[in-house]
Design an enzyme around this catalytic site. Structure first.
Site, PDB file in Angstrom:
ATOM      1  N   ARG A  54       0.848  -1.197   0.000  1.00 16.94           N
ATOM      2  CA  ARG A  54       0.000   0.000   0.000  1.00 16.94           C
ATOM      3  C   ARG A  54       0.878   1.240   0.000  1.00 16.94           C
ATOM      4  NH1 ARG A  54      -5.316   1.706   1.202  1.00 16.94           N
ATOM      5  NH2 ARG A  54      -5.938  -0.480   1.122  1.00 16.94           N
TER       6      ARG A  54
ATOM      7  N   HIS B 112       0.568   5.874  -0.655  1.00 14.67           N
ATOM      8  CA  HIS B 112      -0.299   7.000  -0.309  1.00 14.67           C
ATOM      9  C   HIS B 112      -1.530   7.068  -1.205  1.00 14.67           C
ATOM     10  CE1 HIS B 112       2.103   8.719   2.768  1.00 14.67           C
ATOM     11  NE2 HIS B 112       3.138   8.964   1.987  1.00 14.67           N
ATOM     12  N   PHE B 113      -1.373   6.706  -2.481  1.00 20.51           N
ATOM     13  CA  PHE B 113      -2.448   6.943  -3.435  1.00 20.51           C
ATOM     14  C   PHE B 113      -2.935   5.674  -4.119  1.00 20.51           C
ATOM     15  CE2 PHE B 113      -0.064  10.853  -3.033  1.00 20.51           C
ATOM     16  CZ  PHE B 113      -1.073  11.749  -2.743  1.00 20.51           C
TER      17      PHE B 113
ATOM     18  N   LYS C 220      47.528  35.082 -30.184  1.00 17.63           N
ATOM     19  CA  LYS C 220      46.872  33.773 -30.228  1.00 17.63           C
ATOM     20  C   LYS C 220      46.225  33.451 -28.881  1.00 17.63           C
ATOM     21  CE  LYS C 220      49.869  31.749 -33.790  1.00 17.63           C
ATOM     22  NZ  LYS C 220      50.779  30.612 -34.140  1.00 17.63           N
TER      23      LYS C 220
ATOM     24  N   GLU D  27      36.537  39.248 -32.530  1.00 16.92           N
ATOM     25  CA  GLU D  27      36.256  38.007 -33.260  1.00 16.92           C
ATOM     26  C   GLU D  27      36.003  36.858 -32.290  1.00 16.92           C
ATOM     27  OE1 GLU D  27      38.314  34.926 -36.480  1.00 16.92           O
ATOM     28  OE2 GLU D  27      39.409  36.718 -35.821  1.00 16.92           O
TER      29      GLU D  27
ATOM     30  N   ASP E 127      12.909   8.000  -8.866  1.00 14.19           N
ATOM     31  CA  ASP E 127      12.677   7.505  -7.501  1.00 14.19           C
ATOM     32  C   ASP E 127      13.385   6.168  -7.294  1.00 14.19           C
ATOM     33  OD1 ASP E 127      11.708   7.694  -4.922  1.00 14.19           O
ATOM     34  OD2 ASP E 127       9.784   6.770  -5.387  1.00 14.19           O
TER      35      ASP E 127
END
Length: 606
Positions: A158, A160-161, A583, A556, A278
């Site tokens: 089980r 939460h949702f 350079k 440049e 997760d």
């Protein structure tokens, strides 16, 4: 140079304020970068308490579960998460094993208490039902024949949702097949986001099902009350249970097959454009009780689709496993690799790398503290094992190995030399940046690629071969498309990776040989983390000075870098140019390698 490993942490000599054995002050003042969505203190975190969470359901439960925590009406980002487990212990433990066992012994009683509504949390914080958005369409288009085709058994888990039950198919092709059915009540789907989460979870499971280390998806059903997801029933228990059975510690050889299986499935997900978000021991199940049974990834309720150049910004996951960049709300697939690093750390030493008494304290530890590699058993483990874990736990995600790279790390490769390495989708991000870079930066990258060590070259050879070079030894847009198509799932289409390939239009009318591929795919930040970086970068500059360096004026250089007119280029880029001959200087060379022009960026966030 073939023996290079990652640099040791610069703070390895300092005591870790979050390492076992130290005193832990209560830390409640931490908040992520966005204070508007910072964690809301729970009653147990508001004062000194003998209770502290070992596995919390989310580092942002105020976002996913406001109705439970503060009586608000916040949106629920996930319909499935691990229930909060609290452990009755006042002092920081050297190992999670002892008090997790106690928590497991109490789990059944706590579940019963939760069902009867008498837990400490619910008595202290009244719960209110979350207001449902108006006009929600909760029809998913799934089969409505669940009750005629499936016989439900007992509840086996089980969250939460939702909850999970054992079940058996009564008819059809799967007649007699025992499965696990995840049941998600539609009454919990109070927002459009929650509905989309369920739809996306089913899409991901359906698309990725078939990988040997991913739970098998069978079918999805719905009725007026619930959504039902039928999946493979794994009867061997959680990886967490195996860790506890061993007293919280694995030998290196015992840990390797576990980590390899985790990396395999995560690398596959990332290749398809899916980030799990997760990863933790509870979300890996064994198919049977046998010691060598297969490990399966489960719970894709927080997973999402992501393109190589895209970043996510919602805080989801579990506190002890959440990556620093998730707390900063800008992350991609590297966040999963961090979570694997935490799991690997726990497997090898039996302790968590980051710990605090409160959730905000855990977040601070994740952001600020370095995991300890000084306490036993780390001094007795191989240098390759330590290097492997450290390279998974770099706080800068740019320096972190990908899951595919980790499978080719010497510590893993020495154990199993016959692995199928998935393609590393993040290489496309490197190639895109290279193809859009200035000619000067391309020359610098080609020089740096000449200093790659043996392990890096082996990894890039493997990745190059996966792109199916033609008879001339070149990869083209056509070979890349064909290579992806032969391994693509529906998830890859959802994550819009084929669309991203259009951004590699520099290969539309030409090919790329292995030498140029090394320059295009090299990760400068990862190369910098090696202890041979100083030698490597000096040698690369010598090569660049001979073959690619040229006189360049500041204007440049600013144009090539994509620097806007509002930037004072003469003061910013003054040290980039050598005053003797005009350079690029060594300082400018290093900066050029790290810098990405405006034309090469363009990443998106959602």
């Amino acid at each position: 140079m073939g023996g290079c490993t990652s640099k040791p942490s610069t703070s390895s000599g300092r005591p870790n304020p979050f390492a076992p054995g130290n005193d832990y002050p209560q830390i409640d003042d931490f908040a992520p970068d966005h204070p508007g969505k910072s964690p809301i203190p729970t009653p147990s975190a508001a004062k000194a308490s003998p209770f502290f969470p070992f596995y919390t359901p989310s580092p942002a439960r105020h976002r996913r579960n406001k109705s439970r925590d503060v009586g608000g009406g916040g949106e629920s980002k996930s319909l499935t998460s691990t229930p909060l487990r609290q452990l009755r212990r006042a002092f920081h433990p050297p190992s999670p094993a002892k008090h997790i066992r106690a928590a497991l012994r109490r789990r059944k009683g706590k579940k019963e208490a939760a069902l009867s509504g008498v837990t400490q949390l619910t008595t202290e914080v009244p719960q209110r039902e979350e207001e449902e958005e108006v006009g929600l369409d909760k029809r998913f288009g799934f089969s409505k024949e669940f009750h005629s085709r499936v016989e439900l058994g007992e509840e086996i888990g089980r969250g939460h949702f939702g909850y999970t039950c054992s079940a058996k198919f009564k008819k059809g092709e799967l007649k007699g097949q025992v499965v696990a059915v995840k049941i998600i009540p539609k009454s919990k789907m109070t927002t459009a986001i929650a509905i989309e989460d369920v739809r996306r979870e089913v899409k991901i499971l359906q698309a990725l099902s078939g990988h040997k280390n991913l739970v098998q998806f069978y079918d999805a059903f719905e009725d007026n009350a619930n959504v039902y997801i039928a999946m493979e029933l794994c009867e061997g228990g959680e990886l967490l249970d195996r860790i506890l059975a061993r007293g919280g510690k694995y030998s290196e050889n015992d840990a390797k097959p576990v980590i390899i299986q985790i990396l395999n499935v995560v690398a596959f997900c990332h290749f398809q454009g899916v980030v799990h978000r997760d990863l933790k021991p509870e979300n890996f199940l064994y198919t049977s009780k046998e010691e060598n049974s297969q490990l399966k990834a489960i719970d894709f309720g927080l997973s999402d689709f992501v393109r190589p150049d895209e970043r996510l910004n919602d805080i989801v996951g579990s506190a002890y496993y959440v990556a620093p960049e998730v707390l900063h709300r800008s992350y991609t697939t590297e966040a999963d690799v961090w979570s694997i690093g935490v799991i690997a750390y726990i497997l090898l030493c039996g302790s968590r790398p980051f710990w605090a008494r409160t959730e905000s304290g855990i977040f601070r530890a994740v952001l600020k503290a370095d995991p300890s590699f000084d306490e036993p058993p780390w001094p007795f483990l191989s240098s390759d094992a330590k290097d492997f874990v450290k390279r998974l736990l770099f706080k800068d995600p740019r320096r972190r190995m990908s899951a595919s790279q980790a499978l080719m790390h010497p510590w893993i490769r020495a154990y199993n030399t016959d692995m199928n390495i998935p393609f590393d989708i993040l290489i496309f991000r490197q190639m895109k940046a290279y193809l859009r870079s200035s000619s000067l930066r391309k020359a610098a990258l080609r020089a740096l690629s000449k200093t790659l060590i043996k392990d890096e070259i082996l990894y890039l050879k493997t990745q190059f071969s996966l792109l199916a070079p033609n008879k001339d030894g070149l990869i083209t847009m056509d070979t890349i498309r064909m290579a992806l198509a032969s391994n693509a799932t529906e998830a890859m289409k959802e994550s819009r990776i084929p669309e991203f390939l259009a951004l590699l239009n520099g290969l539309q009318y030409r090919g790329m040989d292995f030498e140029e591929f090394c320059a295009a795919a090299i990760n400068v930040h990862q190369h910098e983390s090696l202890d041979c970086w100083e030698q490597s970068i000096r040698h690369a500059y010598e090569l660049f000075d001979k073959n690619g360096n040229r006189a360049i004026v500041i204007e440049e250089l600013a144009s090539e870098l994509g620097v806007g007119p509002s930037i004072p280029v003469h003061s910013v880029l003054h040290d980039w140019i050598r005053h003797t001959d005009g350079k690029l200087s060594f300082f400018g060379f290093v900066k050029l390698l790290h810098g990405v022009s405006v034309r090469a960026s363009g990443k998106t966030t959602r």
